[in-house]
Enzyme design. Sequence first.
Site, PDB file in Angstrom:
ATOM      1  N   ASN A  10      -7.408   2.186   9.844  1.00  0.00           N
ATOM      2  CA  ASN A  10      -6.191   2.487  10.652  1.00  0.00           C
ATOM      3  C   ASN A  10      -6.245   2.376  12.112  1.00  0.00           C
ATOM      4  O   ASN A  10      -7.059   3.179  12.441  1.00  0.00           O
ATOM      5  CB  ASN A  10      -5.672   3.715  10.082  1.00  0.00           C
ATOM      6  CG  ASN A  10      -5.033   3.730   8.633  1.00  0.00           C
ATOM      7  OD1 ASN A  10      -5.427   2.761   7.779  1.00  0.00           O
ATOM      8  ND2 ASN A  10      -4.716   4.721   8.118  1.00  0.00           N
ATOM      9  N   ARG A  20       0.837  -1.077  -0.109  1.00  0.00           N
ATOM     10  CA  ARG A  20      -0.120  -0.014  -0.043  1.00  0.00           C
ATOM     11  C   ARG A  20       0.796   1.142  -0.097  1.00  0.00           C
ATOM     12  O   ARG A  20       1.536   1.599   0.981  1.00  0.00           O
ATOM     13  CB  ARG A  20      -1.018  -0.066   1.161  1.00  0.00           C
ATOM     14  CG  ARG A  20      -1.784   1.317   1.285  1.00  0.00           C
ATOM     15  CD  ARG A  20      -2.610   1.137   2.366  1.00  0.00           C
ATOM     16  NE  ARG A  20      -2.936   2.709   2.604  1.00  0.00           N
ATOM     17  CZ  ARG A  20      -3.237   3.425   3.609  1.00  0.00           C
ATOM     18  NH1 ARG A  20      -3.013   3.131   4.952  1.00  0.00           N
ATOM     19  NH2 ARG A  20      -3.729   4.752   3.414  1.00  0.00           N
ATOM     20  N   GLU A  66      -3.777   0.112   8.412  1.00  0.00           N
ATOM     21  CA  GLU A  66      -2.451   0.541   9.148  1.00  0.00           C
ATOM     22  C   GLU A  66      -2.574   0.008  10.615  1.00  0.00           C
ATOM     23  O   GLU A  66      -3.495   0.179  11.237  1.00  0.00           O
ATOM     24  CB  GLU A  66      -2.332   2.069   9.011  1.00  0.00           C
ATOM     25  CG  GLU A  66      -1.997   2.677   7.971  1.00  0.00           C
ATOM     26  CD  GLU A  66      -1.565   4.214   8.313  1.00  0.00           C
ATOM     27  OE1 GLU A  66      -1.269   4.642   9.216  1.00  0.00           O
ATOM     28  OE2 GLU A  66      -1.896   5.040   7.150  1.00  0.00           O
ATOM     29  N   GLU A  81      -7.126   8.586   6.291  1.00  0.00           N
ATOM     30  CA  GLU A  81      -7.324   9.506   7.429  1.00  0.00           C
ATOM     31  C   GLU A  81      -7.910  10.731   7.274  1.00  0.00           C
ATOM     32  O   GLU A  81      -7.399  11.764   7.890  1.00  0.00           O
ATOM     33  CB  GLU A  81      -6.071   9.581   8.290  1.00  0.00           C
ATOM     34  CG  GLU A  81      -5.729   7.984   8.518  1.00  0.00           C
ATOM     35  CD  GLU A  81      -4.366   7.721   9.757  1.00  0.00           C
ATOM     36  OE1 GLU A  81      -4.439   6.970  10.196  1.00  0.00           O
ATOM     37  OE2 GLU A  81      -3.748   8.929   9.771  1.00  0.00           O
ATOM     38  N   HIS A  93      -3.069  11.223   0.645  1.00  0.00           N
ATOM     39  CA  HIS A  93      -2.351  11.028   1.951  1.00  0.00           C
ATOM     40  C   HIS A  93      -1.732  12.086   2.490  1.00  0.00           C
ATOM     41  O   HIS A  93      -0.542  12.448   2.797  1.00  0.00           O
ATOM     42  CB  HIS A  93      -1.433   9.987   1.960  1.00  0.00           C
ATOM     43  CG  HIS A  93      -1.031   9.324   3.438  1.00  0.00           C
ATOM     44  ND1 HIS A  93      -1.002   7.995   3.468  1.00  0.00           N
ATOM     45  CD2 HIS A  93      -0.673   9.988   4.676  1.00  0.00           C
ATOM     46  CE1 HIS A  93      -0.781   7.976   4.970  1.00  0.00           C
ATOM     47  NE2 HIS A  93      -0.549   8.814   5.518  1.00  0.00           N
ATOM     48  N   TYR A 101      -4.183   2.543  15.742  1.00  0.00           N
ATOM     49  CA  TYR A 101      -3.143   2.689  16.844  1.00  0.00           C
ATOM     50  C   TYR A 101      -3.527   2.559  18.491  1.00  0.00           C
ATOM     51  O   TYR A 101      -2.621   2.019  18.940  1.00  0.00           O
ATOM     52  CB  TYR A 101      -2.254   3.984  16.448  1.00  0.00           C
ATOM     53  CG  TYR A 101      -1.746   4.142  15.096  1.00  0.00           C
ATOM     54  CD1 TYR A 101      -0.622   3.271  14.934  1.00  0.00           C
ATOM     55  CD2 TYR A 101      -2.640   4.481  13.981  1.00  0.00           C
ATOM     56  CE1 TYR A 101       0.077   3.564  13.394  1.00  0.00           C
ATOM     57  CE2 TYR A 101      -2.201   4.463  12.622  1.00  0.00           C
ATOM     58  CZ  TYR A 101      -0.696   3.917  12.333  1.00  0.00           C
ATOM     59  OH  TYR A 101      -0.168   3.978  11.321  1.00  0.00           O
TER      60      TYR A 101
END
Length: 459
Positions: free
Chosen positions: A297, A84, A371, A173, A128, A299
Amino acid sequence: MIARMATTRAPLPRFPHDFLWGVSTSAHQIEGAADQRGPSVWDAFTALPGNVKDGTTAAVACDHVRRYREDVALIHDLGVDAYRFSVSWPRVLPRGAGEVSERGLDFYDRLVDELCAAGVRPVPTLFHWDTPLAVEEAGGWLARDTAHRFAEYAAVVADRIGDRVPKWITLNEPAEHTLLGYALGRHAPGRQLLFDALPAAHHQLLAHGLAVGALRAAGAEDIGIANSHGPTWPASDTAEDREAADLYDVLLNRLFSDPLIAGRYPEVITELLGGDVPDLDADLKIIAQPLDWYGINFYQPTKVGAPLPGTGPTQFSGLSLPPELPFSPRPIEGRPLTDFGWPVVPEALTELLLTFGERYGDRLPPLIITENGCSYEGLDDQDRITYLDGHLRALHRALDAGVDVRGYFVWSLLDNFEWAEGHGQRFGLVHVDYGTLERTPKASYWWLRGELEAQREAG
């Protein structure tokens, strides 16, 4: 030799045989060759003293434009199925619209060819965060016209590489780009609009919908988006803390998933957008075009409470949040922290995936983790191995519970330019010496390679 040291941890549970394994990067963070593209908002932002912690820029970054063959070889040797990457809008259209840079398109042509020759599936992300500077100067994502310029750009890219690209991502995002770039000013373009930044969120989602149409017209049949999400936990059971956490969850999660999956905004968002959207219902029909899959994504989770009186700005993940915000993020205690100061809570990924399944039911497309990763120093990065191992086990628990997750991409292949942190945070499976640009696989690279070999041997 330390990077090849074996670990004694138990092997990962077996994932489905067709599960998609990949690694991720983004254009501005690794490409370099800034002289071969038009300026972006990040070029303007990093030129201003104080905007980047270590004063560095991405003019060279990892020099991926010149070293992409070496990087594709690393991807191939790792044993993942897919790569990606993101396409730089200003590398393709230096002013965001109008004249196309054949030199820029030629680079992505060569990259895609190299990936295909190596047996690696190319998965481009069209945006991005590196908006062409000319587009920002014309209003950027606060301007509705930007969504239409983005769709035109998507058509240009699809026309050149669409014959070899089966899987597409429109945006990466939009939540972070809206929050950090337009609401708080910590990222490019550096605006500090707080709730007046909401049109930037809406126009990114509209751009997604228009780009889906452009990609479908070009023959694309496998389209998704990469949105950041994480559970929001109230700081306590008081009504005030629950209300603050609910609002935070709407702004950072449901603002970006509800319109895409359910075809509507949360009520508070509709009220806040007010008269900024001429025909909201028509826009939502464009935004909510069916997706082939939905990218997450992940985290960390976030603990949130009501504003703390008399404390001034709240410090959160390196950010100074204005005291006038109607919520206050709080530290999650008792957890190990990454070098970025983010808490490591793998079970929050299971919770998030189960929540998506419960919230959206039959409307939820298949999911892909687009991600997941962490920042740690050192070649013998056992903390990164522990992080990835824990999150993959958490993902597998969601699979066992019936959530349809079809892939996982590690962030990131390479250490890179980490936005306002400069070169101060290292997320890569591969170490990059920013002086010599030498690549050195870390222990986590060899660990993941071994785990993927074991998955293939298990059939």
